[in-house]
Design an enzyme around this catalytic site. Structure first.
Site, short mmCIF file in Angstrom:
data_model
loop_
_atom_site.label_atom_id
_atom_site.label_comp_id
_atom_site.label_asym_id
_atom_site.label_seq_id
_atom_site.Cartn_x
_atom_site.Cartn_y
_atom_site.Cartn_z
N LYS A 163 -19.71 41.31 -30.73
CA LYS A 163 -20.62 41.06 -29.45
C LYS A 163 -21.24 42.56 -29.47
O LYS A 163 -21.85 42.63 -28.53
CB LYS A 163 -19.77 41.68 -28.21
CG LYS A 163 -19.84 41.95 -26.88
CD LYS A 163 -17.69 41.99 -26.53
CE LYS A 163 -18.21 43.01 -25.39
NZ LYS A 163 -16.84 43.29 -24.91
N ILE A 169 -0.30 44.31 -24.12
CA ILE A 169 -0.88 45.64 -24.83
C ILE A 169 -1.99 44.99 -25.36
O ILE A 169 -2.20 44.04 -25.41
CB ILE A 169 0.06 46.61 -24.81
CG1 ILE A 169 0.66 45.82 -26.65
CG2 ILE A 169 1.04 47.25 -24.19
CD1 ILE A 169 1.20 46.83 -27.42
N PRO A 170 -3.18 46.19 -25.34
CA PRO A 170 -4.22 45.44 -26.26
C PRO A 170 -4.17 46.43 -27.30
O PRO A 170 -3.17 47.08 -27.51
CB PRO A 170 -5.35 46.62 -25.41
CG PRO A 170 -4.78 47.49 -24.55
CD PRO A 170 -3.43 47.02 -24.77
N TRP A 171 -5.28 46.09 -28.10
CA TRP A 171 -5.36 46.88 -29.42
C TRP A 171 -5.82 47.73 -29.71
O TRP A 171 -6.42 48.57 -31.17
CB TRP A 171 -6.18 45.32 -30.59
CG TRP A 171 -7.40 45.19 -30.36
CD1 TRP A 171 -7.87 44.06 -29.09
CD2 TRP A 171 -8.67 45.50 -29.51
NE1 TRP A 171 -8.66 44.14 -28.48
CE2 TRP A 171 -9.63 44.98 -29.11
CE3 TRP A 171 -9.26 46.98 -30.22
CZ2 TRP A 171 -10.87 45.23 -29.03
CZ3 TRP A 171 -10.31 47.35 -29.81
CH2 TRP A 171 -11.46 46.73 -29.29
N GLU A 185 -19.28 46.42 -20.46
CA GLU A 185 -18.49 47.55 -21.02
C GLU A 185 -18.63 47.32 -22.43
O GLU A 185 -18.14 46.14 -22.89
CB GLU A 185 -16.88 47.57 -20.60
CG GLU A 185 -15.99 48.37 -21.33
CD GLU A 185 -14.93 47.71 -20.84
OE1 GLU A 185 -13.97 48.88 -20.84
OE2 GLU A 185 -13.75 46.53 -20.33
N CYS A 223 -11.28 52.25 -22.74
CA CYS A 223 -11.10 51.89 -21.53
C CYS A 223 -12.22 52.62 -20.86
O CYS A 223 -13.05 52.46 -19.68
CB CYS A 223 -10.25 51.33 -21.26
SG CYS A 223 -8.61 52.45 -20.94
N GLN A 231 -15.67 41.17 -32.19
CA GLN A 231 -15.72 42.74 -31.21
C GLN A 231 -17.07 42.65 -32.07
O GLN A 231 -18.16 43.42 -30.73
CB GLN A 231 -14.84 43.28 -31.06
CG GLN A 231 -13.71 43.37 -30.74
CD GLN A 231 -13.95 43.57 -28.82
OE1 GLN A 231 -14.75 44.53 -28.41
NE2 GLN A 231 -13.15 42.52 -28.26
N GLU A 275 -11.31 41.20 -17.08
CA GLU A 275 -11.86 39.52 -16.71
C GLU A 275 -10.08 38.87 -17.15
O GLU A 275 -10.07 37.92 -16.15
CB GLU A 275 -12.70 38.97 -17.87
CG GLU A 275 -12.43 37.10 -18.08
CD GLU A 275 -13.91 36.78 -19.45
OE1 GLU A 275 -13.64 35.98 -19.60
OE2 GLU A 275 -13.61 37.77 -19.93
N GLU A 330 -4.30 47.63 -15.88
CA GLU A 330 -4.57 49.34 -16.37
C GLU A 330 -5.84 48.41 -17.43
O GLU A 330 -5.58 47.53 -18.39
CB GLU A 330 -4.32 50.25 -17.41
CG GLU A 330 -4.87 51.43 -16.78
CD GLU A 330 -5.54 51.78 -18.64
OE1 GLU A 330 -6.73 50.93 -18.23
OE2 GLU A 330 -5.54 52.30 -19.94
N LYS A 342 4.63 42.11 -25.36
CA LYS A 342 3.33 41.35 -26.09
C LYS A 342 2.72 42.35 -26.93
O LYS A 342 1.32 42.46 -26.39
CB LYS A 342 3.26 40.13 -25.80
CG LYS A 342 2.29 39.26 -27.00
CD LYS A 342 1.04 38.16 -25.95
CE LYS A 342 -0.49 38.81 -26.33
NZ LYS A 342 -0.98 38.98 -27.35
N PRO A 343 1.83 42.46 -28.12
CA PRO A 343 1.02 43.30 -28.38
C PRO A 343 -0.07 42.30 -29.20
O PRO A 343 0.44 40.97 -28.94
CB PRO A 343 1.88 44.09 -29.93
CG PRO A 343 3.32 43.08 -30.57
CD PRO A 343 3.24 42.06 -29.16
#
Length: 505
Positions: free
Chosen positions: A358, A173-175, A405, A308, A355, A255, A274, A199-200
């Site tokens: 970026k 999963i994402p942050w 994105e 997202c 981030q 990616e 997702e 896995k976080p």
């Protein structure tokens, strides 16, 4: 609804008392219902994005730890185990209990989420604590309602189907919504009777570990839920490649999703993804201007743009374009940015320095490629990873900021002439996660809803994500669905059983 605007309408008296220094209770891996150190003894830091300073060190899982967690999950899934013999209604009671414990500890979870992720306290509470509690209760109710069918087949046979759990599920999963993402994954998986190795994101491990402690307290048997903190290449990759993992569910970038889909071929794992988005938000001239401006603002800036399904391509009909840009800039300039524990602030920091850099780089690219910077565009303050609310107008479809994105507080506003043109441009993307349309004309609304290639289309609203409705993408925004009854399909195998009868009646 999954939106900051909805949350803002809630009485602030419901908010937990801000506590910028919550006790850090768990930093170890959670395997087989025990908190343990990693086999290697390695740790990694988790950072407070509001200050850039370390919160604490967390155990770093690697291949040996993945092997231990998968073995625990496989043992818990074995025929005859406590979990496999448990009544479906009892699985539901355990999920209800977990939701009750989250509700009991909602103040602590809210503050821990804001510390580790940086999102404002109001969003942590209403979006990442209150909503996941609702979602757990939704899936708890499904546990004893997952049923097969009897089928009138040809010949003297009695045929029925069983919906059986897939087995050991690796979940990565994402942050951006740490608690939500845990619940989106484990809710349907456990409801169907699977076991999980989760896995976080390495940026936000703390709330997942606390939720693991609550799962043990709720009474889930050992091995049913395991939580491994670590990095993608050295932990997540081993989950995906593990021969004893039956399914992988991933939320994150397109990616990485492509890498996971390829790696999962090692044992033909089931995969649900997702992934990213570049969602069109289409504003027609007949829309309620004030409402559309605010919704478009929240569609992009909600959660610091780290969403997202963010409405990152705002298409505005040419007759109202200039006025819409003017009002959008005025709204962005009023957006309060700063300490996420200060309830006056709408926007906190980006999640980490990677981030942050970026996003600033993409802002510079937008300026160089000819988009008009209307406001923002720079760092906010001197500490932490804060970025000014940024608005670009005169954005062209071929510009980098129109295609990639950004995942930050950068609103890009495009001009369009008619419905045929905007449909073609809205679909001119590799993504297909979400879309929206603002209009008072039902024919325009339905034409857009039926023509845009996206998994979710909102009409005169945005970010209305609820436990009951499916969420997921078309094209390179992924496959499979989260939430709602459709999510259960991702975690069930359908078995056909046919019995010979002496004769047909």
């Amino acid at each position: 609804p999954f939106s900051a605007q909805h949350a803002a309408k809630m009485a602030t008296s419901q908010l937990p008392k801000p506590n910028p220094n919550p006790e850090i209770k768990y930093t170890q891996l959670f395997i087989n219902n025990e908190f343990v150190n990693s086999v290697s003894g390695k740790t990694f830091p988790t950072i407070n994005p509001a200050t850039g300073q370390k919160i604490c060190d967390v155990q770093e899982a690697e291949k040996a730890d993945v092997d231990k967690a998968v073995a625990a999950a496989r043992a818990a899934f074995k025929l005859g185990s406590e979990w496999r013999k448990m009544d479906a209604s009892q699985r539901g009671r355990l999920l209800y209990k977990l939701a009750d414990l989250m509700e009991r500890d909602r103040d602590y979870l809210t503050n821990l989420e804001t510390l580790d992720n940086g999102k404002p306290l109001m969003e942590s509470y209403f979006v990442d604590v209150v909503e996941p509690i609702k979602i757990l209760r939704y899936f708890a109710g499904w546990c004893d309602k997952i049923t097969g069918k009897t089928i009138p087949v040809d010949g003297p046979h009695f045929t029925y189907t069983r919906h059986e759990p897939v087995g050991v599920c690796g979940q990565i999963i994402p942050w951006n919504f740490p608690i939500n993402m845990v619940v989106w994954k484990i809710g349907p998986a456990l409801a169907c009777g699977n076991t999980c190795v989760l896995k976080p994101a390495e940026q936000t491990p703390l709330t997942a570990l606390y939720l693991a402690s609550l799962a043990k307290e709720a009474g889930f048997p050992p091995g049913v839920l395991n939580v491994l903190t670590g990095y993608g290449p050295t932990c997540g990759a081993h989950i995906v490649e593990h021969q004893d993992v039956d399914k992988v569910a991933f939320t994150g970038s397109t990616e990485v999703g492509k890498i996971i889909q390829s790696a999962a071929a090692c044992n033909v794992k089931r995969v649900s993804l997702e992934l990213g988005g570049k969602s069109p938000n289409i504003i027609f001239a007949d829309a309620d201007m004030d409402h559309a401006v605010e919704e478009a603002h929240q569609a992009l800036f909600f959660n610091m743009g780290q969403c997202c399904c963010a409405g990152s391509r705002t298409f505005v009909e040419e007759s109202i374009y200039d006025e819409f840009v003017k009002r959008s800039v005025e709204r962005a300039k009023k957006r309060t940015v700063g300490n996420p524990f200060d309830t006056k602030n709408e926007q906190g920091p980006q999640v980490d320095d990677e981030q942050f850099q970026k996003i600033l780089g993409l802002i510079e690219t937008g300026k160089k490629q000819g988009a008009k910077l209307q406001c923002g565009g720079a760092r906010h303050g001197n500490n932490g990873y804060f970025i000014e609310p940024t608005v670009f107008s005169d954005v062209g479809d071929d510009m980098t900021i129109a295609k990639e994105e950004i995942f930050g507080p950068v609103q890009s506003i495009f001009k369009f002439k008619n419905i045929e043109e905007v449909i073609e441009r809205a679909n001119n993307t590799t993504y297909g996660l979400a879309a929206a349309v603002f209009t008072k004309d039902i024919n325009k609304a339905l034409t857009i809803a039926n023509s845009v290639r996206a998994g979710t289309v909102w009409v005169n609203c945005y970010n209305a994500v609820t436990a009951q409705a499916p969420f997921g993408g078309f094209k390179q925004s992924g496959n499979g669905r989260e939430l709602g009854e459709y999510a259960l399909e991702e975690y069930c195998e359908i078995k056909t059983v046919t019995i010979k009868l002496p004769s047909k009646h």
